[in-house]
Design an enzyme around this catalytic site. Structure first.
Site, mmCIF file in Angstrom:
data_model
loop_
_atom_site.group_PDB
_atom_site.id
_atom_site.type_symbol
_atom_site.label_atom_id
_atom_site.label_comp_id
_atom_site.label_asym_id
_atom_site.label_seq_id
_atom_site.Cartn_x
_atom_site.Cartn_y
_atom_site.Cartn_z
ATOM 1 N N TRP A 8 6.673 91.823 144.980
ATOM 2 C CA TRP A 8 6.239 92.774 143.960
ATOM 3 C C TRP A 8 4.982 93.508 144.423
ATOM 4 O O TRP A 8 4.262 93.052 145.321
ATOM 5 C CB TRP A 8 5.958 92.047 142.649
ATOM 6 C CG TRP A 8 7.140 91.304 142.087
ATOM 7 C CD1 TRP A 8 7.345 89.949 142.117
ATOM 8 C CD2 TRP A 8 8.292 91.875 141.459
ATOM 9 N NE1 TRP A 8 8.546 89.642 141.538
ATOM 10 C CE2 TRP A 8 9.156 90.804 141.121
ATOM 11 C CE3 TRP A 8 8.679 93.175 141.152
ATOM 12 C CZ2 TRP A 8 10.372 90.991 140.478
ATOM 13 C CZ3 TRP A 8 9.891 93.372 140.501
ATOM 14 C CH2 TRP A 8 10.726 92.298 140.176
ATOM 15 N N TRP A 20 9.069 91.780 136.410
ATOM 16 C CA TRP A 20 9.831 91.958 135.169
ATOM 17 C C TRP A 20 9.236 91.176 134.007
ATOM 18 O O TRP A 20 9.371 91.574 132.839
ATOM 19 C CB TRP A 20 11.293 91.553 135.381
ATOM 20 C CG TRP A 20 11.516 90.113 135.747
ATOM 21 C CD1 TRP A 20 11.549 89.583 136.997
ATOM 22 C CD2 TRP A 20 11.747 89.019 134.852
ATOM 23 N NE1 TRP A 20 11.780 88.224 136.943
ATOM 24 C CE2 TRP A 20 11.918 87.856 135.637
ATOM 25 C CE3 TRP A 20 11.836 88.907 133.469
ATOM 26 C CZ2 TRP A 20 12.159 86.596 135.085
ATOM 27 C CZ3 TRP A 20 12.083 87.655 132.906
ATOM 28 C CH2 TRP A 20 12.238 86.511 133.703
ATOM 29 N N TRP A 70 28.099 89.734 124.221
ATOM 30 C CA TRP A 70 26.915 89.681 125.082
ATOM 31 C C TRP A 70 25.774 88.928 124.379
ATOM 32 O O TRP A 70 25.011 88.192 125.023
ATOM 33 C CB TRP A 70 26.457 91.090 125.454
ATOM 34 C CG TRP A 70 27.187 91.656 126.631
ATOM 35 C CD1 TRP A 70 28.224 92.544 126.618
ATOM 36 C CD2 TRP A 70 26.933 91.359 128.018
ATOM 37 N NE1 TRP A 70 28.632 92.818 127.904
ATOM 38 C CE2 TRP A 70 27.862 92.116 128.784
ATOM 39 C CE3 TRP A 70 26.022 90.550 128.681
ATOM 40 C CZ2 TRP A 70 27.900 92.070 130.175
ATOM 41 C CZ3 TRP A 70 26.058 90.498 130.066
ATOM 42 C CH2 TRP A 70 26.979 91.252 130.801
ATOM 43 N N ASN A 95 19.534 101.058 123.632
ATOM 44 C CA ASN A 95 19.814 100.124 124.720
ATOM 45 C C ASN A 95 19.954 100.817 126.074
ATOM 46 O O ASN A 95 19.507 100.292 127.099
ATOM 47 C CB ASN A 95 21.085 99.330 124.420
ATOM 48 C CG ASN A 95 21.288 98.191 125.401
ATOM 49 O OD1 ASN A 95 20.431 97.329 125.535
ATOM 50 N ND2 ASN A 95 22.400 98.196 126.108
ATOM 51 N N TRP A 109 16.357 91.856 130.723
ATOM 52 C CA TRP A 109 15.454 92.101 131.856
ATOM 53 C C TRP A 109 16.017 91.533 133.154
ATOM 54 O O TRP A 109 15.973 92.181 134.196
ATOM 55 C CB TRP A 109 14.068 91.548 131.549
ATOM 56 C CG TRP A 109 13.296 92.497 130.692
ATOM 57 C CD1 TRP A 109 13.241 92.519 129.328
ATOM 58 C CD2 TRP A 109 12.514 93.608 131.136
ATOM 59 N NE1 TRP A 109 12.472 93.575 128.896
ATOM 60 C CE2 TRP A 109 12.006 94.260 129.982
ATOM 61 C CE3 TRP A 109 12.192 94.115 132.389
ATOM 62 C CZ2 TRP A 109 11.194 95.391 130.067
ATOM 63 C CZ3 TRP A 109 11.376 95.232 132.469
ATOM 64 C CH2 TRP A 109 10.885 95.862 131.319
ATOM 65 N N GLU A 169 29.892 93.689 122.451
ATOM 66 C CA GLU A 169 28.429 93.586 122.409
ATOM 67 C C GLU A 169 27.986 92.327 121.667
ATOM 68 O O GLU A 169 26.981 91.698 122.030
ATOM 69 C CB GLU A 169 27.829 94.833 121.755
ATOM 70 C CG GLU A 169 27.999 96.103 122.573
ATOM 71 C CD GLU A 169 27.387 95.978 123.951
ATOM 72 O OE1 GLU A 169 26.220 95.556 124.056
ATOM 73 O OE2 GLU A 169 28.087 96.296 124.940
#
Length: 484
Positions: free
Chosen positions: A314, A369, A286, A351, A392, A283
């Site tokens: 959208w 988004w 990331w 998360n 996102w 993590e």
């Protein structure tokens, strides 16, 4: 406090930003190595971070973190100066007032800040000041980890393998016992003058949930490593359990550095790439990946990395209504509403739930988004441009190493799997607390007799779903077919 050994020397300015710590602070260590008095300064210049100036929750955290840092500096014979920007002019004034000949700071990687820092370094060097920037926020600089063609990685697994070959780093430098300073004179603002705290008392939940500052960060890190890291791999996806580290805001504000965190893990578990510690260290990988991507693709906070999504169809009708229901935790989808309420009250969200709420907004509701990323930016205490952008774009499917678009999280199944006893939903959606587990994650399927016995009136006590999950999933996949 004056120190006889340094009082006659031109001081060094320590420009603090999102590195609000004394432990493992390379800019501080470099300033100390100058052998001169140190002038620590924080400069408020949110307009220089536009359009990503700190949101309300971040400002709350910043207030208390700066106060904690000033107390630590005073305990070591120094203090924190607070000035208003523009940053270049403030540094010029401070150098002129103190006679400083050197300025040290730790690097940041978001596009606006990076461009500003480059201009400041070039300008002040041309004016005769020694300006040095240092690595503190990351384990690896974005230009240190590149593929065989000299290009940035866009797949995490390959990126992390490359990082793993160099993951055994030098030990971090501990906080100094004394930081020589200048006399207690000169321009400075009070912390309250920055007006960081809310004027309406909405932050009680934040005060209950969090203690900003370096001391709290180190305590939380040690407690996590001692008590929960061994089980992190099995517990990290459970929002009903205290399985995550909750270190993200401390890392964002630099109250603890990733090198210190990694060193604590190595001391307790050995090789960080193997065994029980590996899922959490991944993590941290990331987090590195997110900052590297932002450095190499600075347009991604607002533009999809996958250009096909520039033409994504959208929704055009009732977008504001759908967004507002989502923001308020009133979608009628319990796991989503629980997450959005947790976010509003504590400035944080688990998360796993972040992925679920983002999927519902962008795929079931077809809200762009960027609108969700903006809401997170204003309400998260760990709002981080790199992490927010990666998260996102990953969920939507338009970023690097993204989840495929056709992966649409089913919030009912996610709730049943990761909140199996319903503790998380019952806590944040107490109006549903008396529903049986069978219906808790999907109350619209409960018979009227069950709803009545639980005291739930759909549309009154708790909203009916604002979207049909099956039909909206089909609509999302049809939208994907139009651009793929």
């Amino acid at each position: 406090m004056n120190h006889p050994q340094t009082s006659g020397l031109a001081p060094s300015i320590l420009w603090l930003r999102r590195d609000l710590r004394l432990d493992d602070n390379p800019a501080l260590a470099a300033a100390l190595s100058d052998g001169a008095p140190i002038v620590p300064v924080y400069i408020q210049a949110p307009e220089e971070e536009a359009p990503w100036e700190p949101g309300a929750a971040s400002r709350w955290w910043l207030h208390w973190s700066l106060g904690a840092l000033d107390a630590s500096l005073r305990a070591r014979g120094n203090r924190l100066r607070i000035l208003r920007g523009p940053s270049l002019e403030a540094l010029r004034r401070l150098a002129a007032e103190t006679g400083a000949r050197a300025i040290h700071w730790n690097r940041l990687y978001d596009p606006a800040t990076r461009a500003r820092d480059t201009r400041i370094k070039q300008t002040l060097r041309a004016e005769g000041l020694r300006c040095e920037s240092h690595k503190a926020a990351l384990l690896f600089e974005p230009w240190e980890i590149l593929n065989g063609s000299g290009q940035p990685y866009r797949v995490f697994s390959a990126f992390w393998r490359a990082c793993g070959r160099s993951l055994h780093l030098e030990p971090p430098c501990p906080a100094p016992e004394v930081i020589p300073g200048r006399p207690e004179s000169g321009e400075t603002l009070t912390l309250d003058a920055l007006d960081l705290l809310p004027r309406i008392d909405w932050d009680q939940g934040l005060r209950t949930a969090w203690t900003p500052g370096e001391t709290a960060a180190l305590e939380r890190a040690r407690a996590f490593i001692d008590e929960r890291l061994r089980d992190y791999g099995g517990m990290r996806d459970r929002p009903d359990r205290p399985g995550s580290s909750r270190l993200s805001p401390h890392l964002h504000f630099g109250e603890i550095g990733p090198r210190r965190l990694l060193s604590l893990i190595v001391a307790a578990f050995g090789d960080p790439t193997r065994g029980a510690a590996e899922p959490y260290v991944r993590e941290l990988g990331w987090r590195e990946f997110a900052h590297h991507l932002l450095h190499h693709f600075p347009e991604t906070p607002t533009e999809p990395l996958d250009g096909r999504f520039g033409a994504f169809p959208w929704a055009e009708e009732d977008v504001e209504g759908a967004l507002r229901a989502w923001q308020r935790g009133r979608t009628g989808i319990p796991l989503v509403d629980a997450g959005m309420r947790e976010l509003w009250h504590t400035g944080w969200m688990h998360n796993r739930v972040r992925m679920v709420v983002a999927s519902l907004l962008t795929k079931n509701l077809l809200v762009p988004w960027q609108a969700g990323a903006r809401w997170f930016w204003d309400t998260l205490v760990d709002a981080d441009l790199a992490g927010n952008t990666l998260g996102w774009q990953w969920t939507v499917g338009c970023g690097a190493d993204a989840a495929p678009y056709f992966r649409i999280f089913n919030p009912v199944l996610q709730g049943q799997r990761f909140d199996p006893d319903g503790a998380y939903v019952r806590f944040w959606c107490p109006e549903l607390a008396r529903l049986p587990d069978k219906y808790l994650q999907q109350p619209w399927t409960a018979p009227d007799t069950v709803l009545s016995a639980a005291g739930v009136r759909l549309g009154v006590d708790y909203p009916r779903p604002i979207v049909d999950l099956a039909r909206s999933r089909a609509r999302a996949l049809a939208a994907w077919e139009r651009i793929k």
